[in-house]
Design a protein around this motif. Structure first.
Motif, PDB file in Angstrom:
ATOM      1  N   TYR A 252      44.513  63.380  42.497  1.00  0.00           N
ATOM      2  CA  TYR A 252      44.724  64.877  41.704  1.00  0.00           C
ATOM      3  C   TYR A 252      43.523  65.533  41.987  1.00  0.00           C
ATOM      4  N   CYS A 253      42.395  64.945  42.286  1.00  0.00           N
ATOM      5  CA  CYS A 253      41.067  65.823  42.819  1.00  0.00           C
ATOM      6  C   CYS A 253      41.098  66.607  43.866  1.00  0.00           C
ATOM      7  N   PHE A 254      42.043  66.365  44.936  1.00  0.00           N
ATOM      8  CA  PHE A 254      42.249  66.832  45.978  1.00  0.00           C
ATOM      9  C   PHE A 254      43.197  67.966  46.190  1.00  0.00           C
ATOM     10  N   ASN A 255      43.003  69.256  46.922  1.00  0.00           N
ATOM     11  CA  ASN A 255      43.921  69.989  47.157  1.00  0.00           C
ATOM     12  C   ASN A 255      44.986  69.449  48.278  1.00  0.00           C
ATOM     13  N   GLU A 256      46.105  70.495  48.307  1.00  0.00           N
ATOM     14  CA  GLU A 256      46.987  69.919  49.358  1.00  0.00           C
ATOM     15  C   GLU A 256      46.464  69.753  50.788  1.00  0.00           C
ATOM     16  N   ASP A 257      45.375  70.695  50.974  1.00  0.00           N
ATOM     17  CA  ASP A 257      44.680  70.428  52.400  1.00  0.00           C
ATOM     18  C   ASP A 257      43.971  69.514  52.470  1.00  0.00           C
ATOM     19  N   GLY A 258      43.889  68.407  51.602  1.00  0.00           N
ATOM     20  CA  GLY A 258      43.210  67.369  51.730  1.00  0.00           C
ATOM     21  C   GLY A 258      41.531  67.522  51.645  1.00  0.00           C
ATOM     22  N   LEU A 259      41.342  68.711  51.262  1.00  0.00           N
ATOM     23  CA  LEU A 259      39.924  68.981  50.668  1.00  0.00           C
ATOM     24  C   LEU A 259      39.866  69.296  49.355  1.00  0.00           C
ATOM     25  N   GLY A 260      38.594  69.551  48.741  1.00  0.00           N
ATOM     26  CA  GLY A 260      38.307  70.007  47.298  1.00  0.00           C
ATOM     27  C   GLY A 260      37.839  68.938  46.456  1.00  0.00           C
ATOM     28  N   ALA A 261      37.455  67.488  47.131  1.00  0.00           N
ATOM     29  CA  ALA A 261      36.821  66.710  46.460  1.00  0.00           C
ATOM     30  C   ALA A 261      35.936  65.740  47.390  1.00  0.00           C
ATOM     31  N   ILE A 262      34.667  65.531  46.680  1.00  0.00           N
ATOM     32  CA  ILE A 262      33.924  64.476  47.351  1.00  0.00           C
ATOM     33  C   ILE A 262      33.574  63.429  46.480  1.00  0.00           C
ATOM     34  N   VAL A 263      34.061  62.249  46.786  1.00  0.00           N
ATOM     35  CA  VAL A 263      33.854  61.152  45.788  1.00  0.00           C
ATOM     36  C   VAL A 263      32.813  60.492  46.054  1.00  0.00           C
ATOM     37  N   ASN A 264      31.988  60.114  44.796  1.00  0.00           N
ATOM     38  CA  ASN A 264      30.727  59.243  44.814  1.00  0.00           C
ATOM     39  C   ASN A 264      30.855  57.795  44.538  1.00  0.00           C
ATOM     40  N   SER A 265      30.310  57.040  45.444  1.00  0.00           N
ATOM     41  CA  SER A 265      30.215  55.542  44.695  1.00  0.00           C
ATOM     42  C   SER A 265      28.781  54.953  45.029  1.00  0.00           C
ATOM     43  N   SER A 266      27.921  54.744  43.931  1.00  0.00           N
ATOM     44  CA  SER A 266      26.743  54.167  43.988  1.00  0.00           C
ATOM     45  C   SER A 266      26.497  52.713  44.004  1.00  0.00           C
ATOM     46  N   ARG A 267      26.614  51.849  42.924  1.00  0.00           N
ATOM     47  CA  ARG A 267      26.814  50.453  42.790  1.00  0.00           C
ATOM     48  C   ARG A 267      27.478  49.820  44.121  1.00  0.00           C
TER      49      ARG A 267
END
Lengths: 305, 305
Positions: A252-267
């Motif tokens: 749900y964080c992304f738009n229909e164009d597949g853009l709009g979000a960058i997901v972080n992972s640390s550990r």
């Protein structure tokens, strides 16, 4: 700036950033031992261990990711020596072609926010010289003080083509304590979202604004609403993996164009070698474990887009 | 820790802290010129100018005040060199017998807040060594992330006898944008105040808690209500002087025992020599101008108590 990030996301097909949040407990013993042998069990020794750890990870992942997100607190805890390594990490990542999101969550009254903006995404004038403090590409910002606390950051973004991610709905368990409180029937985080849209309106860089939002992966129903409220706002999404957010939660964080979000992972990335799944690499090859964890994370996220 | 602050306030009869927030524009030309001659127009040169400026002011006021409040943003803007001077200022003020309130407004999710707490008011373990990052006595904290973002700071306060001031109602013009929003008929800052009382309840140090609150001088009606809601909470009060708050506005921040609040002034003290009122001292004697400004501020505040 957001457009540069999007281009790198499209090139790598990896809408992620690696959280360079090194705790000493994550660092393999052979790395800390070597650093302590050279510099002792000192702040300098700890900083050296962190630097060697970061460098090894960056060297193993820089070609398959668009960006990193160092959490400055993890460096600040080692005082000046730690912050030198924060700066060295920022510089090294940029040399490797990565965009750097400084996760510092700064925010204060106007004149003080202006100084923070200068420190992290701007330049400072000393006599006739124009100099750089930390020089990250993006910065996370806390909105509690309102528009005059955020505006100085936005101004620097406009002047210097840099980007922000303003805290809207954070990923932690207590985030609802204040952020979810209803104001005229709407949660506070929606009011903050409205302001983020307003602040970002004259900061557009292509289809998206240089003023983005932090939206935690752990509250997917809220992400869905926020995505609609802020169609041109990029989301920085913490909470994937170790904090409990799944790829399904992220969509749900992304738009229909597949853009709009960058997901972080640390550990999940930097301490991958400690997971059973990646144990085969062994502590000696922790960088390779991190690379495999990045590949798996990207494939997991792309499976829902 | 709060008890130590109260003792020093009672000894000096000065419920104030001097905000060591040095902008380059505040520093007399003879100070910057000397620093630039030695270190060039560099971050190091700027940091040296700030250090000489701070030292002169501290030397002129340390015996008549209980505490100082350096705003870390003003140092952060000069990167590592600036932060070295922040640390040197903290150390020097403590050597001079002052308590130091680090104004850093940090706050994040749990594990990150723990690192910030370690950095600023705690100690960090490196192998078998226990080391200090910045080592201030108090720290300002941002509550937007809720209890799990603030609790790690409270835990360090308990373990190390240190203190906090949590942002409740800030002094800036836009502070009401989110802080004043009504939730079930009560403004958000009152909900934050309730939490501050809760967080501080098992952190008592005499009649007051080590968990204090930031309450701006510029909103006296709100201070009056907050004073009643938080009887055992010390208030750190920004906004006096340059930001527009008067002594009359301040009186609601104090309890009937004359305690309960510590008032900050930055520009009004450190750049006093620039005011017409103190022009007679001249830029050469800016430290003396600052001392006179402290005396006048204390007398102004005591006149309403």
């Amino acid at each position: 700036m957001i457009n540069q990030l999007i281009q790198r996301i499209q090139k790598t097909k990896a809408p992620i950033c690696v959280g360079l949040d090194p705790m000493l407990g994550y660092i393999p013993e052979h790395v800390t031992r070597k650093a302590f042998d050279e510099f002792g069990e000192t702040l300098e020794g700890a900083a050296e261990a962190i630097w060697q750890f970061n460098k090894e990870i960056v060297d193993h992942v820089y070609d398959i990711i668009p960006s990193v997100k160092p959490q400055i607190a993890m460096y600040e805890q080692f005082g000046i020596e730690g912050l030198k390594i924060y700066k060295r990490t920022v510089d090294y990542c940029q040399e490797k072609g990565l965009l750097v999101i400084g996760d510092a969550k700064r925010g204060d009254i106007g004149s003080t926010s202006a100084a923070y903006a200068t420190a992290h995404i701007g330049h400072v004038k000393v006599g006739s010289s124009v100099l750089t403090g930390f020089g990250t590409d993006f910065l996370t910002v806390n909105p509690y003080l309102g528009t005059d606390g955020v505006k100085p950051f936005v101004d620097v973004c406009k002047e210097e083509d840099r980007g922000l991610f303003v805290l809207v709905k954070t990923s932690n368990p207590s985030s609802g304590e204040f952020q979810d409180q209803l104001i005229g029937g709407r949660p506070l985080y929606e009011l903050v979202a409205d302001k983020v849209v307003e602040w970002g309106a004259d900061c557009m860089d292509g289809a998206y604004s240089n003023v983005g939002a932090v939206v935690g992966a752990t509250y997917p129903e809220m992400s869905r609403i926020l995505r609609k409220l802020m169609p041109n706002t990029y989301f920085l999404v913490p909470g994937y993996g170790a904090q409990g957010g799944t790829a399904e939660d992220l969509k749900y964080c992304f738009n229909e164009d597949g853009l709009g979000a960058i997901v972080n992972s640390s550990r999940g990335i930097i301490a991958a070698y400690k997971q059973e799944k990646y144990a085969k690499f062994g502590a000696e090859h922790f960088g390779e474990a991190s690379r495999q964890a990045v590949i798996d994370m990207v494939s997991d996220i792309n499976s829902v887009l």
